[in-house]
Enzyme design. Sequence first.
Site: not given
Length: 309
Positions: A21-23, A25
Site C-alpha cells: 500500500l503506497s501513501i 492508495d
Amino acid sequence: MTQAGNLPPALPRRLIGYARLSIEDQSNDCQVDELRTAGCHRVHQEHGPGVGGARPVLARLLRDLVPGDVLVVVRLDRLALSVSHLLDVIEDLEKRGVDFRALRDPIDTATPQGKLAVQVLETVARLERSLIAERTKAGMKAAKARGRLAGNPGLRERRPDAVRAVAAARDRAYLDELTSSAQVWLPTVRDLRPQHSWDDVVRILKRKGLDWTVERLRRAVHRMVRERLAEPELIKRSPRRPPEDRLMRLVAGIAIADPDLSLRGIAAQLEQMHERPPRGGRKWQPSSVRALLDDARRLGLVRLRGGGA
C-alpha cells in the site's frame, strides 16, 4: 531404473504474491485481486512502510521463499526502492532458484525476454550512477567558480537543526541499506546465532564474499532487532566453550552456511582460511573434517547430513 513414462508429475510452481500500500492508495484490494487472478495462491500484504521505510512483511517473505517459487508483484515499484535495489533482490532470488515476475512490466526472469529486460535495467542503473556522479562533479565545479563552498552551510556553521537533520537522514539511509541487503546476509546470521560467536559468523560471511567486521555486524543485527525486523535471540550471548572447540565450531558454521559442501570442500575452505588441522601440518583431510562435524552434531551445533567426501 525408473522408466520415463512412470516418472511422477512435476510439482506445480508456487506463485507467491506481494502487494504494498503506497501513501496515496486507499486499499490493496486491486493489487490483491490482480495477483490472485494471475494464479497466486498466497498474497502477502504490506500496509505502508515502517520506520525509515522498513518493510518487515517483504523481509520475511524474501527470507521464506524456496527454490521453485515465483515472487509476483503487480508493478516493479511495489517491490523495490530503486533500480539498484530491484537488481539486488532479483540477483539474490536467482541465486536461490526463485523467479520474479511483474504483471504490468516486462519482467519475468523465467523467460528469455524477462532476462533480457533485467540486463537492460542493469545498463540503466550503471548509466544512472554515472550521470549522478557527473552532475555532482559539474555542480561542485560551478559552485567553486562562483566562489561558493561545497557542502551544507548549516553544518559548516554547526547549527543544531542542520546537524540533527543530517544525522536523521544518515540514520534513515543506514536502515534502508540494511533492509534492502538483509536477504543476503541475515539468513546466515539466523542459522549461526547465538550458538556461534560473532567472530565465527563474520568469518563465514567473508567466506561467502561479504565484507563485514564484528562491530559492524553486531551493530546491524542490534538495529534490525530494535526495528523488529529480526529475532531478539540473535543478540543473546553465545555459550562459552573451551579454546579447543574453536575449530569444531568453525567447521560447523561452514557446514551450516553451505549444507551442500562436501567434506573435501570444507577442507579446502579451511586451507584457504589458513587454519591448521588439529594434528598439525597444513593439509586438511576429509576424515579430520568428519570428526569435527561428528562432535558438532553430538553437541547439537549442526543437523545431521550426508557429509560425503
